[in-house]
Scaffold this motif. Structure first.
Motif, short mmCIF file in Angstrom:
data_model
loop_
_atom_site.label_atom_id
_atom_site.label_comp_id
_atom_site.label_asym_id
_atom_site.label_seq_id
_atom_site.Cartn_x
_atom_site.Cartn_y
_atom_site.Cartn_z
N SER A 15 -20.83 -33.02 -4.16
CA SER A 15 -19.69 -33.42 -4.99
C SER A 15 -18.63 -32.34 -4.89
N SER A 16 -17.37 -32.72 -5.07
CA SER A 16 -16.26 -31.78 -5.03
C SER A 16 -15.34 -32.11 -6.20
N TYR A 17 -15.06 -31.12 -7.02
CA TYR A 17 -14.23 -31.33 -8.21
C TYR A 17 -13.03 -30.39 -8.18
N ASN A 18 -11.85 -30.98 -8.23
CA ASN A 18 -10.63 -30.18 -8.30
C ASN A 18 -10.51 -29.59 -9.70
N LEU A 19 -10.07 -28.35 -9.76
CA LEU A 19 -9.85 -27.69 -11.05
C LEU A 19 -8.45 -28.03 -11.55
N PRO A 20 -8.20 -27.84 -12.84
CA PRO A 20 -6.92 -28.27 -13.42
C PRO A 20 -5.67 -27.68 -12.75
N ASP A 21 -5.79 -26.50 -12.13
CA ASP A 21 -4.60 -25.91 -11.50
C ASP A 21 -4.19 -26.67 -10.23
N GLY A 22 -5.07 -27.57 -9.75
CA GLY A 22 -4.76 -28.39 -8.59
C GLY A 22 -4.88 -27.66 -7.26
N ARG A 23 -5.15 -26.37 -7.28
CA ARG A 23 -5.25 -25.60 -6.04
C ARG A 23 -6.67 -25.21 -5.70
N ARG A 24 -7.53 -25.12 -6.68
CA ARG A 24 -8.90 -24.67 -6.48
C ARG A 24 -9.87 -25.82 -6.74
N LYS A 25 -11.06 -25.69 -6.17
CA LYS A 25 -12.10 -26.69 -6.40
C LYS A 25 -13.45 -26.01 -6.41
N VAL A 26 -14.41 -26.70 -6.98
CA VAL A 26 -15.81 -26.27 -6.90
C VAL A 26 -16.60 -27.40 -6.26
N TRP A 27 -17.64 -27.01 -5.55
CA TRP A 27 -18.57 -27.96 -4.97
C TRP A 27 -19.88 -27.89 -5.73
#
Length: 96
Positions: free
Chosen positions: A66-78
């Motif tokens: 799974s890949s989730y974008n963080l609220p800043d729109g620039r970073r993500k976590v897998w």
């Protein structure tokens, strides 16, 4: 999203990398909420090909991503659950 049908697969032992923990802390996001999305089949922001790969992985016993974008729109976590379903890891893409 409703989770009335329960998890779609066992996640095993949850772990998180220090980098992912710091990123989630800075964003004010609880990792357990992302884990819930992951095990219930909300794969986040993936391509159609990766979504199909996850569905196939549930049938064939392969790893699930799974890949989730963080609220800043620039970073993500897998979040990756290993093929043997022994562990599920929250990590940054660059830590893979």
């Amino acid at each position: 999203m409703s989770y009335t049908n329960g998890p779609r697969f066992p996640m095993g032992r949850p772990v998180i990398t220090p980098g992912a923990q710091a990123m989630l802390d800075a964003a004010g996001i609880e990792g357990v909420l992302l884990l819930a999305r992951h095990i219930h089949g909300d794969w986040g922001d993936l391509s159609a090909e990766d979504l199909a790969s996850n569905e196939l992985a549930l049938l064939t016993g392969k790893r699930v991503l799974s890949s989730y974008n963080l609220p800043d729109g620039r970073r993500k976590v897998w979040i990756i659950t290993e093929a043997d379903r022994a562990t599920t890891t929250i990590l940054l893409p660059e830590e893979y």
